[in-house]
Design a protein around this motif. Structure first.
Motif, short mmCIF file in Angstrom:
data_model
loop_
_atom_site.label_atom_id
_atom_site.label_comp_id
_atom_site.label_asym_id
_atom_site.label_seq_id
_atom_site.Cartn_x
_atom_site.Cartn_y
_atom_site.Cartn_z
N HIS A 41 -3.22 -60.68 21.85
CA HIS A 41 -2.45 -59.70 21.09
C HIS A 41 -3.30 -58.93 20.09
CE1 HIS A 41 -1.91 -63.67 19.07
NE2 HIS A 41 -2.31 -62.96 18.04
N ASP A 42 -4.59 -59.16 20.05
CA ASP A 42 -5.50 -58.32 19.28
C ASP A 42 -6.19 -57.36 20.25
OD1 ASP A 42 -4.83 -59.65 17.03
OD2 ASP A 42 -6.72 -60.70 16.77
N VAL A 43 -6.02 -56.08 20.03
CA VAL A 43 -6.47 -55.08 21.00
C VAL A 43 -7.32 -54.03 20.29
CG1 VAL A 43 -5.77 -53.47 22.80
CG2 VAL A 43 -4.34 -55.45 22.29
N ARG A 44 -8.42 -53.67 20.91
CA ARG A 44 -9.30 -52.63 20.37
C ARG A 44 -9.10 -51.33 21.15
NH1 ARG A 44 -15.36 -54.05 18.80
NH2 ARG A 44 -14.09 -55.05 17.17
N PHE A 45 -8.63 -50.31 20.44
CA PHE A 45 -8.47 -48.98 21.00
C PHE A 45 -9.62 -48.10 20.49
CE2 PHE A 45 -4.21 -50.71 21.09
CZ PHE A 45 -3.71 -50.27 22.32
N ALA A 46 -10.11 -47.22 21.35
CA ALA A 46 -11.25 -46.38 20.96
C ALA A 46 -11.12 -44.99 21.55
CB ALA A 46 -12.57 -47.02 21.42
N THR A 47 -11.82 -44.06 20.92
CA THR A 47 -11.97 -42.71 21.46
C THR A 47 -13.44 -42.33 21.35
OG1 THR A 47 -11.12 -40.44 21.36
CG2 THR A 47 -11.58 -41.51 19.26
N PHE A 48 -13.92 -41.58 22.34
CA PHE A 48 -15.33 -41.19 22.36
C PHE A 48 -15.46 -39.86 23.07
CE2 PHE A 48 -19.88 -42.59 23.81
CZ PHE A 48 -20.44 -41.80 22.83
N ASN A 49 -15.81 -38.82 22.32
CA ASN A 49 -16.21 -37.56 22.95
C ASN A 49 -17.65 -37.75 23.39
OD1 ASN A 49 -17.25 -35.02 23.57
ND2 ASN A 49 -15.89 -33.96 22.15
N ALA A 50 -17.83 -38.08 24.66
CA ALA A 50 -19.12 -38.53 25.17
C ALA A 50 -20.00 -37.40 25.69
CB ALA A 50 -18.90 -39.56 26.29
N SER A 51 -19.50 -36.16 25.64
CA SER A 51 -20.29 -35.02 26.12
C SER A 51 -20.74 -35.20 27.58
CB SER A 51 -21.51 -34.77 25.23
OG SER A 51 -21.10 -34.45 23.91
N LEU A 52 -19.91 -35.87 28.38
CA LEU A 52 -20.22 -36.00 29.81
C LEU A 52 -19.66 -34.80 30.55
CD1 LEU A 52 -19.73 -39.83 30.51
CD2 LEU A 52 -21.84 -38.50 30.75
N ASN A 53 -20.01 -33.64 30.07
CA ASN A 53 -19.64 -32.39 30.71
C ASN A 53 -20.90 -31.69 31.20
OD1 ASN A 53 -19.73 -31.97 27.57
ND2 ASN A 53 -20.29 -30.00 28.46
N ARG A 54 -20.76 -30.94 32.26
CA ARG A 54 -21.89 -30.23 32.84
C ARG A 54 -21.52 -28.76 33.01
NH1 ARG A 54 -23.47 -34.39 31.22
NH2 ARG A 54 -24.62 -36.03 32.37
N ASN A 55 -22.52 -27.90 33.18
CA ASN A 55 -22.28 -26.46 33.28
C ASN A 55 -21.98 -25.99 34.69
OD1 ASN A 55 -22.61 -25.95 30.52
ND2 ASN A 55 -24.83 -25.77 30.73
N VAL A 56 -22.11 -26.88 35.67
CA VAL A 56 -21.89 -26.54 37.06
C VAL A 56 -20.90 -27.53 37.65
CG1 VAL A 56 -22.94 -26.24 39.34
CG2 VAL A 56 -24.20 -25.56 37.28
N GLU A 57 -19.91 -27.04 38.38
CA GLU A 57 -18.93 -27.92 39.00
C GLU A 57 -19.61 -28.85 40.00
OE1 GLU A 57 -14.43 -27.53 40.89
OE2 GLU A 57 -15.75 -25.77 40.81
N GLY A 58 -19.30 -30.12 39.90
CA GLY A 58 -19.88 -31.12 40.79
C GLY A 58 -21.14 -31.76 40.28
N GLN A 59 -21.73 -31.21 39.21
CA GLN A 59 -22.98 -31.76 38.71
C GLN A 59 -22.79 -33.14 38.10
OE1 GLN A 59 -26.21 -30.44 39.03
NE2 GLN A 59 -26.64 -32.54 38.40
N LEU A 60 -21.65 -33.35 37.41
CA LEU A 60 -21.44 -34.67 36.82
C LEU A 60 -21.32 -35.72 37.91
CD1 LEU A 60 -21.04 -36.44 34.33
CD2 LEU A 60 -18.58 -35.99 34.49
N ALA A 61 -20.62 -35.40 38.99
CA ALA A 61 -20.51 -36.36 40.10
C ALA A 61 -21.88 -36.68 40.66
CB ALA A 61 -19.61 -35.78 41.19
N ALA A 62 -22.74 -35.67 40.77
CA ALA A 62 -24.09 -35.92 41.27
C ALA A 62 -24.86 -36.83 40.32
CB ALA A 62 -24.83 -34.59 41.46
#
Length: 408
Positions: A41-62
């Protein structure tokens, strides 16, 4: 119509992914108990803007397919070092395949000696970013490009988000608000002198999306309310982004208020109303608004911080945030806010700010809260945090430990 059909199909695929991750017996066997000394019943919630964005579609998947992308490794290690039970990642380009790729190739792989983390459940859905609106939303006389998308983005789903969880997600009860129109919010601050009548009528409120993701913990439900309002900058004197940021934040304030105050809200399935009275919730995300400094409208984030149903009994803090404010100097020394509460390292202006939040309902007792921002003397600083150019992100992971009551 063609685009709407495509979006509906992608949304269905996203919900199918949630069902596969959250309901399949084979996946459930992957869950491991939490760290010793932390009862269920003790739970850790978190948020993280991780900047896992890329400028080209599909690049993050690669990048996520290789297992050796240094930034993704750093994001995973940050999560492994802090070990949240439920975490929202902002700026995670939308693609259902990315959820598995990041989990399998990074989170479940030890990073620099950190123990792997196992999240058998996840939720992902489309984002308004990069989705063409067909309207001239920036009033430059042309239609097209990131500024004329429903939310700024170079391709559909750039800067999206994902929720990972150790606990089951009630996929059938998830609500998304991607298509809610800004003009349908009573008393909105939409700049009517800037937008055309057509744009005023059609413009969506959420620059990405707003999600209500119910998580089942020990027989109880906690609603994870996830969003990433637009930065209150990159506009003109009309302050269209600052105003949108304000009302994106207000959306959750109304959603967790009385049924009368939330009655105008409708989700992407047409279901009306907000959260039922007494429901437990945790509001998470990068809200791009500081209570004292920066460019957001006055009082924007205070709509949540001062809300009678939101607990702010403990403010997440760090030693590193306070240290960097002094070392970097400049406008940071003029800020009114406590720099130990900062969650992002921004250039001047506006300087370092508190913009990332984990805000539980008052029915969840806060036991501890921190910002992952170690001081420069900590070996993790150089590898995971650093200074510009950052090895991971210009934001810091924020976590809050809450205790679910035994009764009720």
């Amino acid at each position: 119509m063609e685009h709407n059909a495509r979006r509906a199909a992608v949304a269905a695929l996203a919900l199918s992914l949630v069902a596969a991750l959250g309901a399949a017996p084979a996946q459930a066997s992957r869950e491991r108990p939490g760290p010793p000394g932390r009862p269920d019943h003790d739970v850790r919630f978190a948020t993280f803007n991780a900047s896992l964005n890329r400028n080209v579609e599909g690049q993050l998947a690669a990048d996520l397919s290789t297992g050796d992308d240094e930034q993704a490794q750093n994001v995973a290690e940050t999560i492994q070092r802090t070990r949240p039970d439920v975490v929202l990642i902002n700026e995670f380009d939308y693609d259902p395949a990315n959820v598995e790729l990041f989990r399998d190739n990074y989170l479940e792989v030890p990073q620099n000696g950190a123990d792997p983390v196992d999240y058998p459940y996840a939720f992902v859905a489309p984002s308004n970013t990069g989705v063409p609106s067909g309207l001239d939303l920036n009033n430059d006389g042309t239609v097209g490009g990131g500024d004329d998308a429903w939310g700024f983005g170079l391709f559909p789903g750039q800067y999206g988000m994902v929720v990972y969880s150790r606990y089951p997600i009630d996929a059938d009860a998830v609500r998304t608000f991607q298509t809610f129109r800004w003009s349908d919010m009573p008393g909105n601050v939409l700049p009517k002198d800037f937008y055309s009548p057509e744009a005023q009528e059609q413009l969506r409120l959420s620059s990405k999306s707003h999600w209500d993701v119910p998580v089942r913990i020990g027989g109880k439900t906690v609603h994870v309310l996830a969003a990433h309002p637009t930065p209150p900058t990159f506009d003109g004197p009309e302050d269209r982004n600052g105003r949108r940021n304000h009302d994106e934040i207000r959306f959750w304030a109304d959603y967790v208020s009385s049924p009368r105050q939330s009655s105008y809200i409708y989700d992407d399935e047409g279901v009306r109303g907000g959260l039922k009275p007494g429901e437990r919730f945790v509001i998470v995300g990068d809200y791009n608004a500081d209570p004292h400094d920066g460019d957001s409208l006055d009082g924007a984030i205070n709509q949540l911080l001062d809300h009678p149903r939101v607990s702010t009994s403990v403010t997440p803090s760090s030693e590193g945030g306070a240290e960097q404010a002094v070392l970097q100097g400049g406008v940071n020394l003029e800020h009114q806010g406590d720099p130990s509460f900062d969650t992002a390292d921004f250039a001047e202006p506006p300087g370092n700010l508190r913009v990332d939040y984990v805000l539980p309902s008052r029915s969840l007792r806060i036991e501890d809260a921190q910002v992952f921002w170690p001081p420069e003397s900590d070996p993790l600083f150089r590898r995971l945090v650093g200074t510009f150019p950052f090895p991971t992100s210009d934001h810091r992971l924020v976590w809050v430990d809450v205790r679910l009551p035994h009764r009720g």
